[in-house]
Design an enzyme around this catalytic site. Structure first.
Site, PDB file in Angstrom:
ATOM      1  CE  LYS A   1      -7.907  16.702 -38.103  1.00 40.17           C
ATOM      2  NZ  LYS A   1      -9.237  17.054 -38.673  1.00 40.17           N
TER       3      LYS A   1
ATOM      4  N   GLY B   1      -9.847  10.871 -35.289  1.00 42.87           N
ATOM      5  CA  GLY B   1     -11.116  10.285 -35.689  1.00 42.87           C
ATOM      6  C   GLY B   1     -12.285  10.735 -34.830  1.00 42.87           C
TER       7      GLY B   1
ATOM      8  CD1 TRP C   1     -16.296   7.914 -39.222  1.00 42.94           C
ATOM      9  CD2 TRP C   1     -14.152   7.308 -38.985  1.00 42.94           C
ATOM     10  NE1 TRP C   1     -16.127   6.716 -39.866  1.00 42.94           N
ATOM     11  CE2 TRP C   1     -14.828   6.319 -39.731  1.00 42.94           C
ATOM     12  CE3 TRP C   1     -12.801   7.144 -38.714  1.00 42.94           C
ATOM     13  CZ2 TRP C   1     -14.189   5.172 -40.198  1.00 42.94           C
ATOM     14  CZ3 TRP C   1     -12.147   6.012 -39.180  1.00 42.94           C
ATOM     15  CH2 TRP C   1     -12.840   5.045 -39.912  1.00 42.94           C
TER      16      TRP C   1
ATOM     17  CE  LYS D   1     -13.923  17.604 -30.243  1.00 44.26           C
ATOM     18  NZ  LYS D   1     -13.983  18.391 -31.472  1.00 44.26           N
ATOM     19  CB  THR D   2     -13.094  15.864 -23.479  1.00 42.54           C
ATOM     20  OG1 THR D   2     -11.982  16.573 -22.930  1.00 42.54           O
ATOM     21  CG2 THR D   2     -12.904  14.376 -23.180  1.00 42.54           C
ATOM     22  CG  HIS D   3      -9.466  16.894 -28.372  1.00 46.29           C
ATOM     23  ND1 HIS D   3      -9.822  15.740 -29.027  1.00 46.29           N
ATOM     24  CD2 HIS D   3      -9.741  17.921 -29.240  1.00 46.29           C
ATOM     25  CE1 HIS D   3     -10.307  16.041 -30.228  1.00 46.29           C
ATOM     26  NE2 HIS D   3     -10.262  17.346 -30.370  1.00 46.29           N
TER      27      HIS D   3
ATOM     28  CB  SER E   1      -4.394  14.273 -39.236  1.00 46.99           C
ATOM     29  OG  SER E   1      -5.709  14.755 -39.357  1.00 46.99           O
TER      30      SER E   1
ATOM     31  CB  SER F   1     -18.110   6.076 -46.015  1.00 52.73           C
ATOM     32  OG  SER F   1     -18.946   6.881 -46.830  1.00 52.73           O
TER      33      SER F   1
ATOM     34  NE  ARG G   1      -4.435  16.253 -44.382  1.00 51.74           N
ATOM     35  CZ  ARG G   1      -3.576  15.346 -44.840  1.00 51.74           C
ATOM     36  NH1 ARG G   1      -3.080  15.451 -46.063  1.00 51.74           N
ATOM     37  NH2 ARG G   1      -3.209  14.335 -44.081  1.00 51.74           N
ATOM     38  CE  LYS G   2      -3.621  13.148 -49.258  1.00 51.12           C
ATOM     39  NZ  LYS G   2      -2.257  12.624 -49.540  1.00 51.12           N
ATOM     40  N   GLY G   3      -8.336  11.277 -44.427  1.00 52.57           N
ATOM     41  CA  GLY G   3      -8.907  10.184 -43.648  1.00 52.57           C
ATOM     42  C   GLY G   3      -8.286   8.832 -43.954  1.00 52.57           C
TER      43      GLY G   3
END
Length: 302
Positions: free
Chosen positions: A55, A57, A60, A113-115, A145, A235, A264-266
């Site tokens: 969470k 980004g 994005w 991708k990885t976290h 987030s 965006s 949700r909001k970003g």
């Protein structure tokens, strides 16, 4: 399973995934069960890896990178949902599949991708000198987030109350471990490897500048028209309506957007709508202690 948490994980009335530890870092049990294969993952020299704390980004950045690689072609970026375009190498969900298998089946060049924190990164990424993009987000907004993401994502443990989750985050007892250790570990590694370290808040404040930086790192020169197009289509408001980027294609039994939308909001500074004065003071004290000695700095609001 080393944690006696089955009842806790069902506290919101739904079956939740269980969790365990990999080398001291909390992970969903399916990741733990497949850890040897994940650790032995074979990167390729032309792999491009996007890494973030959850969470911060991630989606994005993935969307921006896909637009850069496809020269701003909207149709190409909508060829499949995000989780199909970018295999999530340590993630295993029975109803969706294995990111590892997906990555191994993908032709080169791959975008992955990885976290994972730096110390858990499969060694082949560094051995093959892969390009890695890391994005960090200020911890207060990241916490908020991640809390809401836990609420809607049944592939993660139930977060408990806001107060309970606040404590879990501070002590690093959340999936993928301590935020503080994560951002510092990658920050310290950035000069020894091909790592571009970016900040969520910079992407919000000056998107075109950061998109151009990403393009240069990837090896793509972007003209102003393509840059404008990418900034528009990545965006928050546009991505929120894009089914290929907003995770609305994921089955409801995994992600329930009626609980909280994936996008949700970003925003920067939303933490002020959640933190009490006492929590904020406690968080700041903890932050100063854990981030002492690092040159990392964050914007907590604009």
């Amino acid at each position: 399973m080393t944690l006696n948490r089955m009842e806790e994980l069902k506290c919101d009335g739904t079956e939740r995934i269980t969790v365990d530890y990999v080398k001291g870092i909390l992970q969903p049990t399916p990741t733990c069960d497949n850890w040897d294969q994940i650790w032995d993952f074979q990167a390729r020299p032309d792999d491009l890896l996007i890494c973030t704390y959850p969470k911060a980004g991630t989606t994005w950045t993935q969307e921006i990178v896909d637009f850069i690689l496809n020269d701003g072609d909207v149709g190409r970026t909508q060829r499949a949902p995000t989780h199909v375009r970018f295999p999530f190498i340590e993630w295993v969900i029975p109803s969706i599949g294995s990111g590892l298998e997906q990555a191994n089946a993908m032709p080169s060049p791959r975008t992955l991708k990885t976290h994972l924190p730096f110390q858990l990164l499969p060694p082949s990424f560094l051995e093959k000198n892969c390009k890695i993009i890391y994005v960090a987000r200020n911890p207060k907004d990241n916490l908020v987030s991640y809390y809401h993401f836990h609420r809607m994502n049944k592939a993660l443990p139930a977060p408990g109350t806001w107060e309970e989750y606040f404590e879990s985050f501070l002590t690093g007892k959340v999936c993928w471990g301590s935020w503080h250790d994560h951002v510092k570990g990658w920050w310290e590694a950035r000069d020894q490897h091909r790592i571009l370290y970016l900040f969520y808040e910079d992407l919000k404040m000056k998107p075109k500048h950061e998109i151009r930086k990403l393009g240069e790192f990837i090896g793509k020169k972007l003209d102003d028209n393509v840059l404008d197009k990418i900034a528009y289509h990545t965006s928050f408001d546009v991505m929120k309506q894009n089914p290929m980027a907003n995770y609305s294609t994921v089955p409801t039994e995994v992600m329930d957007h009626s609980v909280s939308p994936f996008m949700r909001k970003g925003a920067v500074g939303d933490w002020r709508n959640h933190f009490t004065v006492a929590q904020n003071e406690r968080f700041d004290e903890d932050y100063q202690r854990k981030m002492a000695g690092t040159s990392l700095t964050f914007h907590f609001q604009f």
